[in-house]
Design an enzyme around this catalytic site. Structure first.
Site, PDB file in Angstrom:
ATOM      1  N   SER A 144      -3.212  -7.477   3.226  1.00  0.00           N
ATOM      2  CA  SER A 144      -3.437  -7.327   4.671  1.00  0.00           C
ATOM      3  C   SER A 144      -3.907  -8.650   5.256  1.00  0.00           C
ATOM      4  O   SER A 144      -3.515  -9.023   6.365  1.00  0.00           O
ATOM      5  CB  SER A 144      -4.498  -6.251   4.927  1.00  0.00           C
ATOM      6  OG  SER A 144      -4.080  -5.016   4.403  1.00  0.00           O
ATOM      7  N   HIS A 168       0.845  -1.203   0.000  1.00  0.00           N
ATOM      8  CA  HIS A 168       0.000   0.000   0.000  1.00  0.00           C
ATOM      9  C   HIS A 168       0.879   1.252   0.000  1.00  0.00           C
ATOM     10  O   HIS A 168       0.618   2.223  -0.723  1.00  0.00           O
ATOM     11  CB  HIS A 168      -0.863   0.075   1.269  1.00  0.00           C
ATOM     12  CG  HIS A 168      -1.931  -0.957   1.406  1.00  0.00           C
ATOM     13  ND1 HIS A 168      -2.097  -1.693   2.547  1.00  0.00           N
ATOM     14  CD2 HIS A 168      -2.912  -1.348   0.553  1.00  0.00           C
ATOM     15  CE1 HIS A 168      -3.138  -2.505   2.404  1.00  0.00           C
ATOM     16  NE2 HIS A 168      -3.646  -2.313   1.191  1.00  0.00           N
ATOM     17  N   LYS A 202     -15.668  -8.592   6.947  1.00  0.00           N
ATOM     18  CA  LYS A 202     -16.092  -8.654   8.345  1.00  0.00           C
ATOM     19  C   LYS A 202     -15.363  -7.575   9.146  1.00  0.00           C
ATOM     20  O   LYS A 202     -14.533  -6.860   8.597  1.00  0.00           O
ATOM     21  CB  LYS A 202     -15.907 -10.048   8.917  1.00  0.00           C
ATOM     22  CG  LYS A 202     -14.538 -10.656   8.755  1.00  0.00           C
ATOM     23  CD  LYS A 202     -14.570 -12.079   9.316  1.00  0.00           C
ATOM     24  CE  LYS A 202     -13.212 -12.544   9.626  1.00  0.00           C
ATOM     25  NZ  LYS A 202     -12.361 -13.221   8.822  1.00  0.00           N
ATOM     26  N   ARG A 259      -2.514  -5.939  -8.202  1.00  0.00           N
ATOM     27  CA  ARG A 259      -1.436  -6.917  -7.995  1.00  0.00           C
ATOM     28  C   ARG A 259      -1.436  -8.010  -9.056  1.00  0.00           C
ATOM     29  O   ARG A 259      -0.412  -8.310  -9.645  1.00  0.00           O
ATOM     30  CB  ARG A 259      -1.570  -7.563  -6.604  1.00  0.00           C
ATOM     31  CG  ARG A 259      -1.248  -6.634  -5.473  1.00  0.00           C
ATOM     32  CD  ARG A 259      -1.733  -7.178  -4.171  1.00  0.00           C
ATOM     33  NE  ARG A 259      -3.187  -7.364  -4.196  1.00  0.00           N
ATOM     34  CZ  ARG A 259      -3.942  -7.685  -3.176  1.00  0.00           C
ATOM     35  NH1 ARG A 259      -3.402  -7.916  -2.012  1.00  0.00           N
ATOM     36  NH2 ARG A 259      -5.246  -7.796  -3.301  1.00  0.00           N
TER      37      ARG A 259
END
Ligand code: PNS
Length: 167
Positions: A135, A22, A48, A97
């Site tokens: 992440s 990032h 979530k 990506r």
């Protein structure tokens, strides 16, 4: 006629947490635009609950970008195009990506263009060394005490170990 309006881009994301991938995209955007506003979505709809609060996610990015004079970080609670408009941005800049990102990003770009055709979605190819980095992957590694020190900034690695690491 010359347009002297500053060129502003937004770099949106969940950033739960920010990774070196990032940060590479944010840095490259900051070299191309006069100002970059990193937009941290308060609560992503399609995911979530986040591991880190919006305040924590913002603090990690602020710390890692403090050397860049034209980057600021804000939480946002609205449609992305509204956030972009509120900040005078005509561009949304995101990293891409692999092919697996394409379908989702294509949908996002089309939806955002439908909502506001004046705001352009611009994709920057991730550098090869970050092309596998997410992440989610970093959180999984940290859960099993894997070494994430070269994938995220040091304060993020420490926070991940603190919150997820198994003793
Ligand atoms: O890092 P992510 O999770 O891929 O980022 C997703 C983000 C924040 C870019 C996306 O969830 C978003 O734009 N949320 C705000 C709501 C919105 O405008 N959605 C797109 C059009 S419906």
């Amino acid at each position: 006629m010359t347009d002297n309006t500053p060129k502003v881009a937004v770099c949106p994301g969940s950033y739960d947490p920010v990774t070196n991938g990032h940060l590479d995209i944010i840095t490259r955007a900051s070299r191309t635009f006069d100002k970059v506003v990193v937009g941290v979505v308060n609560q992503p709809i399609r995911k979530k609950k986040t591991l880190f609060s919006a305040e924590e996610r913002i603090a990690f990015i602020e710390d890692a970008t403090s050397h860049l004079g034209n980057v600021e970080v804000q939480a946002f609670y609205t449609l992305l195009v509204e956030f972009a408009r509120d900040n005078g941005a005509r561009a949304i800049v995101k990293g891409l990506r692999a092919i697996s990102d394409f379908e989702y990003e294509n949908e996002m770009a089309q939806l955002n263009s439908k909502l506001d055709s004046e705001i352009e979605s611009i994709y920057v190819f991730a550098r090869p060394e970050y092309s596998f980095l997410s992440s989610t992957g970093v959180k999984e590694m940290a859960t099993f005490n894997g070494d994430v020190s070269d994938l995220v900034p040091a304060p993020v690695a420490a926070a991940l170990a603190d919150r997820l690491g198994r003793s």
